[in-house]
Each structure stands twice: as C-alpha cells, then as structure tokens.
Write a protein that holds these residues in place. Structure first.
Motif, PDB file in Angstrom:
ATOM      1  N   ILE A   4       0.908  -1.105  -0.205  1.00  0.00           N
ATOM      2  CA  ILE A   4       0.018  -0.249   0.332  1.00  0.00           C
ATOM      3  C   ILE A   4       0.968   1.217  -0.205  1.00  0.00           C
ATOM      4  O   ILE A   4       1.337   1.612   0.946  1.00  0.00           O
ATOM      5  CB  ILE A   4      -0.832  -0.146   1.518  1.00  0.00           C
ATOM      6  CG1 ILE A   4      -1.344  -0.933   1.066  1.00  0.00           C
ATOM      7  CG2 ILE A   4      -1.819   0.888   1.020  1.00  0.00           C
ATOM      8  CD1 ILE A   4      -2.581  -1.407   2.503  1.00  0.00           C
ATOM      9  N   SER A   6       0.735   5.289   0.263  1.00  0.00           N
ATOM     10  CA  SER A   6      -0.499   6.046   0.332  1.00  0.00           C
ATOM     11  C   SER A   6       0.574   7.832  -0.019  1.00  0.00           C
ATOM     12  O   SER A   6       2.129   8.115   0.638  1.00  0.00           O
ATOM     13  CB  SER A   6      -1.222   6.238   1.745  1.00  0.00           C
ATOM     14  OG  SER A   6      -1.482   5.229   1.863  1.00  0.00           O
ATOM     15  N   SER A   8       0.879  12.240   0.284  1.00  0.00           N
ATOM     16  CA  SER A   8      -0.232  12.898   1.158  1.00  0.00           C
ATOM     17  C   SER A   8       0.738  14.225   1.032  1.00  0.00           C
ATOM     18  O   SER A   8       1.457  14.957   0.468  1.00  0.00           O
ATOM     19  CB  SER A   8      -0.326  13.208   2.615  1.00  0.00           C
ATOM     20  OG  SER A   8       0.750  12.536   3.345  1.00  0.00           O
ATOM     21  N   TRP A  15      -5.341  13.052   0.250  1.00  0.00           N
ATOM     22  CA  TRP A  15      -4.570  11.555   0.049  1.00  0.00           C
ATOM     23  C   TRP A  15      -4.874  11.026  -0.779  1.00  0.00           C
ATOM     24  O   TRP A  15      -5.973  11.218  -1.506  1.00  0.00           O
ATOM     25  CB  TRP A  15      -4.844  10.761   0.806  1.00  0.00           C
ATOM     26  CG  TRP A  15      -4.464  11.040   2.522  1.00  0.00           C
ATOM     27  CD1 TRP A  15      -4.851  12.332   3.421  1.00  0.00           C
ATOM     28  CD2 TRP A  15      -3.314  10.401   3.063  1.00  0.00           C
ATOM     29  NE1 TRP A  15      -4.291  11.884   5.095  1.00  0.00           N
ATOM     30  CE2 TRP A  15      -2.890  10.964   4.207  1.00  0.00           C
ATOM     31  CE3 TRP A  15      -2.261   9.786   2.654  1.00  0.00           C
ATOM     32  CZ2 TRP A  15      -1.307  10.654   5.104  1.00  0.00           C
ATOM     33  CZ3 TRP A  15      -1.382   9.318   3.013  1.00  0.00           C
ATOM     34  CH2 TRP A  15      -1.069   9.774   4.523  1.00  0.00           C
ATOM     35  N   THR A  17      -4.205   6.812  -2.632  1.00  0.00           N
ATOM     36  CA  THR A  17      -3.529   5.879  -2.299  1.00  0.00           C
ATOM     37  C   THR A  17      -3.690   4.348  -3.223  1.00  0.00           C
ATOM     38  O   THR A  17      -4.773   4.475  -4.030  1.00  0.00           O
ATOM     39  CB  THR A  17      -4.713   5.182  -0.603  1.00  0.00           C
ATOM     40  OG1 THR A  17      -3.833   6.049   0.122  1.00  0.00           O
ATOM     41  CG2 THR A  17      -3.892   3.789  -0.143  1.00  0.00           C
ATOM     42  N   HIS A  19      -3.019   0.288  -4.140  1.00  0.00           N
ATOM     43  CA  HIS A  19      -3.388  -1.152  -3.566  1.00  0.00           C
ATOM     44  C   HIS A  19      -2.751  -1.971  -4.353  1.00  0.00           C
ATOM     45  O   HIS A  19      -3.820  -1.859  -5.529  1.00  0.00           O
ATOM     46  CB  HIS A  19      -4.147  -0.956  -2.651  1.00  0.00           C
ATOM     47  CG  HIS A  19      -4.723  -2.142  -1.723  1.00  0.00           C
ATOM     48  ND1 HIS A  19      -4.896  -2.614  -0.714  1.00  0.00           N
ATOM     49  CD2 HIS A  19      -3.512  -3.478  -1.000  1.00  0.00           C
ATOM     50  CE1 HIS A  19      -4.757  -3.246   0.796  1.00  0.00           C
ATOM     51  NE2 HIS A  19      -4.193  -4.081  -0.555  1.00  0.00           N
ATOM     52  N   TYR A  55       5.656  10.623   1.194  1.00  0.00           N
ATOM     53  CA  TYR A  55       4.947   8.774   0.712  1.00  0.00           C
ATOM     54  C   TYR A  55       5.256   8.557   2.059  1.00  0.00           C
ATOM     55  O   TYR A  55       6.624   7.817   2.660  1.00  0.00           O
ATOM     56  CB  TYR A  55       5.825   8.217  -0.347  1.00  0.00           C
ATOM     57  CG  TYR A  55       5.596   9.158  -1.883  1.00  0.00           C
ATOM     58  CD1 TYR A  55       4.433   8.206  -2.461  1.00  0.00           C
ATOM     59  CD2 TYR A  55       6.468  10.327  -1.404  1.00  0.00           C
ATOM     60  CE1 TYR A  55       4.500   9.256  -3.508  1.00  0.00           C
ATOM     61  CE2 TYR A  55       6.101  10.750  -3.702  1.00  0.00           C
ATOM     62  CZ  TYR A  55       5.700  10.676  -3.791  1.00  0.00           C
ATOM     63  OH  TYR A  55       5.099  10.766  -5.023  1.00  0.00           O
ATOM     64  N   PRO A 102      -4.206   7.643   5.967  1.00  0.00           N
ATOM     65  CA  PRO A 102      -4.660   8.129   4.735  1.00  0.00           C
ATOM     66  C   PRO A 102      -6.217   7.159   5.085  1.00  0.00           C
ATOM     67  O   PRO A 102      -6.426   6.766   5.762  1.00  0.00           O
ATOM     68  CB  PRO A 102      -4.136   7.307   4.370  1.00  0.00           C
ATOM     69  CG  PRO A 102      -3.038   6.384   4.699  1.00  0.00           C
ATOM     70  CD  PRO A 102      -3.536   6.684   6.326  1.00  0.00           C
ATOM     71  N   SER A 105      -8.265   1.452   3.254  1.00  0.00           N
ATOM     72  CA  SER A 105      -8.010   0.243   2.154  1.00  0.00           C
ATOM     73  C   SER A 105      -9.291  -0.343   2.384  1.00  0.00           C
ATOM     74  O   SER A 105     -10.044  -1.090   3.074  1.00  0.00           O
ATOM     75  CB  SER A 105      -6.630  -0.587   2.684  1.00  0.00           C
ATOM     76  OG  SER A 105      -5.546  -0.022   2.547  1.00  0.00           O
TER      77      SER A 105
END
Length: 112
Positions: A4, A6, A8, A15, A17, A19, A55, A102, A105
């Motif tokens: 994952i 993320s 910002s 954010w 993200t 995955h 990150y 973040p 998920s």
C-alpha cells in the motif's frame, strides 16, 4: 502480500492511495525480490516540507514514510510499479488537520 502506497501533501493536502496484491501479479517473484531489497530500517526522519508530497509505504510488518526527495532507487521503483498496477483511491483527511492518516484500504491487509 499487499503493498500500500499513500501519498499526501501538495497544495490541496489530499491523500491518494494505491493498493496492490502482489500474489495476484504475474511477476510476483520480481515483486518479492524488490520488497526484500528495500532498506526498511534506513529512511531518515521526514523533515517538514510545506506543499511537498510525503509517501507512506506499507507491506506488513514493514512501514516507511519518505519525503518526496527521499523517494529514490528501489523506493522509486516500488512506488512506480504500484502506481502502474492499481487505480488510485483519492480522499481528504477526515477533519482537515490530520494529514498523517490515509483513507482506509478496501481490502484487509495481509503480511509480507
């Protein structure tokens, strides 16, 4: 195994993200090699850099937070690969002041 990433920061403080489920990738052995070579314990603390990206990279049990300028070498390779293989999930911090968490998920995490 899940990876994952993320991101910002930036001017809007949003954010984003990405995955990836490594076990579902056709080149999963390459993913495992890349993840093993990452210097998980070496990233320096992230200095505050207004309007720059930060990150957060997670692969249980590992986690690293890097400033945009620290994203080099295998870190950059991993982030680029994750971004190429998944659709971004976009969001804004829940209360506008918390820029460290973040969006959650969609799928449960699995360990490395």
């Amino acid at each position: 195994m899940d990876v994952i990433v993320s991101r910002s920061g930036g001017l809007a403080g949003l954010w984003v993200t990405w995955h990836v489920h490594v076990d579902e990738q056709p080149d999963r052995d390459d993913w495992y090699l890349l993840i093993r070579e990452l210097p998980w314990e070496e990233p320096l603390p992230v200095p505050p850099e207004p309007d720059r990206y930060t990150y957060r990279i997670r692969c249980e049990p590992h986690e690293a937070t890097l400033a945009e300028r620290q994203l080099t070498g295998p870190w950059r390779t991993l982030v680029d690969r994750v971004q190429e293989r998944s659709e971004p999930e976009r969001g804004r911090p829940a209360n506008g002041s918390d820029r460290t968490r973040p969006p959650s998920s969609r799928r449960p995490r699995r360990g490395c």
